[in-house]
Structures are given as structure tokens and as C-alpha cells.
Design a protein around this motif. Sequence first.
Motif, mmCIF file in Angstrom:
data_model
loop_
_atom_site.group_PDB
_atom_site.id
_atom_site.type_symbol
_atom_site.label_atom_id
_atom_site.label_comp_id
_atom_site.label_asym_id
_atom_site.label_seq_id
_atom_site.Cartn_x
_atom_site.Cartn_y
_atom_site.Cartn_z
ATOM 1 N N UNK A 32 0.784 -1.255 0.027
ATOM 2 C CA UNK A 32 0.203 0.153 0.205
ATOM 3 C C UNK A 32 0.879 1.318 -0.053
ATOM 4 N N UNK A 33 2.211 1.076 0.869
ATOM 5 C CA UNK A 33 2.710 2.514 0.722
ATOM 6 C C UNK A 33 3.571 2.481 -0.723
ATOM 7 N N UNK A 34 3.999 1.500 -0.852
ATOM 8 C CA UNK A 34 4.594 1.357 -2.697
ATOM 9 C C UNK A 34 3.459 2.381 -3.401
ATOM 10 N N UNK A 35 2.231 2.015 -3.084
ATOM 11 C CA UNK A 35 1.628 2.663 -4.417
ATOM 12 C C UNK A 35 1.678 3.919 -4.482
ATOM 13 N N UNK A 36 1.426 4.159 -2.652
ATOM 14 C CA UNK A 36 0.991 5.983 -2.011
ATOM 15 C C UNK A 36 2.136 6.762 -2.540
ATOM 16 N N UNK A 37 3.172 5.870 -2.933
ATOM 17 C CA UNK A 37 4.477 7.134 -2.835
ATOM 18 C C UNK A 37 5.236 7.413 -1.886
ATOM 19 N N UNK A 38 4.928 6.581 -0.907
ATOM 20 C CA UNK A 38 5.586 7.123 0.320
ATOM 21 C C UNK A 38 6.653 5.384 1.004
ATOM 22 N N UNK A 39 7.435 5.255 1.871
ATOM 23 C CA UNK A 39 8.030 4.778 2.331
ATOM 24 C C UNK A 39 7.234 4.405 3.560
ATOM 25 N N UNK A 40 7.237 2.749 4.115
ATOM 26 C CA UNK A 40 6.189 2.011 4.755
ATOM 27 C C UNK A 40 6.195 2.676 5.997
ATOM 28 N N UNK A 41 7.160 3.355 6.581
ATOM 29 C CA UNK A 41 6.715 3.144 8.409
ATOM 30 C C UNK A 41 6.009 4.140 8.046
ATOM 31 N N UNK A 42 5.685 5.110 6.633
ATOM 32 C CA UNK A 42 5.153 6.125 6.812
ATOM 33 C C UNK A 42 3.576 6.002 7.693
ATOM 34 N N UNK A 43 3.386 5.112 6.477
ATOM 35 C CA UNK A 43 1.416 4.313 6.336
ATOM 36 C C UNK A 43 1.440 4.211 7.936
ATOM 37 N N UNK A 44 2.610 3.357 8.939
ATOM 38 C CA UNK A 44 2.368 3.322 10.494
ATOM 39 C C UNK A 44 2.013 4.600 10.851
#
Length: 233
Positions: free
Chosen positions: A41-53
Amino acid sequence: MAEGTALSPRAQARLETIEQIKQIAREHLAADGPNLSLRAVARDLGVVSSAVYRYFASRDELLTALIVDAYTALADAVEAAESQVARRDLAGRWLAIGRAAREWALENQHEYALLYGSPVPGYAAPEDTIEPATRPVILAMGVLRDGVERGAVDPPADRLPKAVRADLEAMRANPDFEDVPPTLLARGMSMWALLFGTISFELFGRLTNAVSDYDAYFEHQLRVMTRYLGLSK
């Protein structure tokens, strides 16, 4: 927040990001089923995974948000449809609920599968999901309650196993069910299972090569329900 109070730019941006995350997650549901990955999900959003958390602490928290949204959308759909039918038309109200549930399911097949398909391995739904999940049930049982109160529906004289009656009496501790006699509540629960079983059989391909006209078949099942419940002759 009080109604009408404007959100700060930061709060508005956070809400928008949450909606973006959920929309991307729904797209993953459509492509991959409920095996959500916050990293994907983070990849498709264009951010690092830690940002989604910062928005969802875990995959399960994101799944819960999607489930609550789906249950809420389904409940809104059936409530809107049922509200358009005259209160005295008990059969029409049940038919409206059933038709709206099927229409929502056909239009939102992946969300429906998340709610009524195979359980997601390792996921246990929290209490947050209970209220939106029970709204359609309460609405449907309200049709039965209204029928009894108006003298239009006679409680059936069915014999219930002791354990089943005990469960139903426990359910009637809920104010939304307390005025529905146990035997009628039992029939209502059976027809509720038939309603969603029929929808699921259609969506999950269980009627393939057996039913040619799904609309006609579903309408037939709805009519069976209303007769069994005493809502129509």
C-alpha cells in the motif's frame, strides 16, 4: 468536533491521506483478496512503509477500517431502500432490504467478499465492527416486530430445541429484539441466513450451471422468505 467546525489544514490533510490509503487498499482487495500488505500500500501511495504506520498501526487496523466502511455502506443502502416503503407494507419492506443488500453486493463484490467470504487468516474482528454489522439485522427484525405489534403477523407455533430457545432469549435481552417472539425471531434468523446465502451463492459462483436467470431466482427466494415469515400470503 462540533458539527460545522472547520478542520485545520493538517487535520484535513490527514483525513485525505487516510482515505487515499483505504482506497489503495480496496484496489488491492480487488486484485489480491484480503491479503493486504502495508508495504505494498505504501509503495502505491508513493511513500516509505513507515509513513503508513502513522495512520494505521497494523494490517489488522487497516482491515478493520475497511470492514467498518463496508458494513456501514451496506447498512446505509438497505436503510435508505427500506425507508422508501410504506410502514404498513411489511412484505415490501423486507423485499426492499433484500434487494438493496443484493444490489450493494453486486456493485461492491470485493468488499462483500471481505465481509461474507472466507475469514482472513490471523485476523479477529474487534468490537468496532459490531454496530455497523448489526444495523441491517436490526432493521429486518424491526419489520417482524412491527408485524406483531399491528396484529398482522402471528408468532409461529414452532417447537424450539432448549438450547436454541435459550440463545434466542439471550438475544431478546437486546432492546431491538425484545418484542419479537422467540419462534418468530428463529424464523427471522433463518431467513436472514437464506438471504445472504443466496447472495453469496450467486457472487461466489455456486449457482453456475444451475440458475440461468439470477434476478428471477433471487425474487423467488425473497417471496419464499416473506411467506415463511408471515409477511405475505
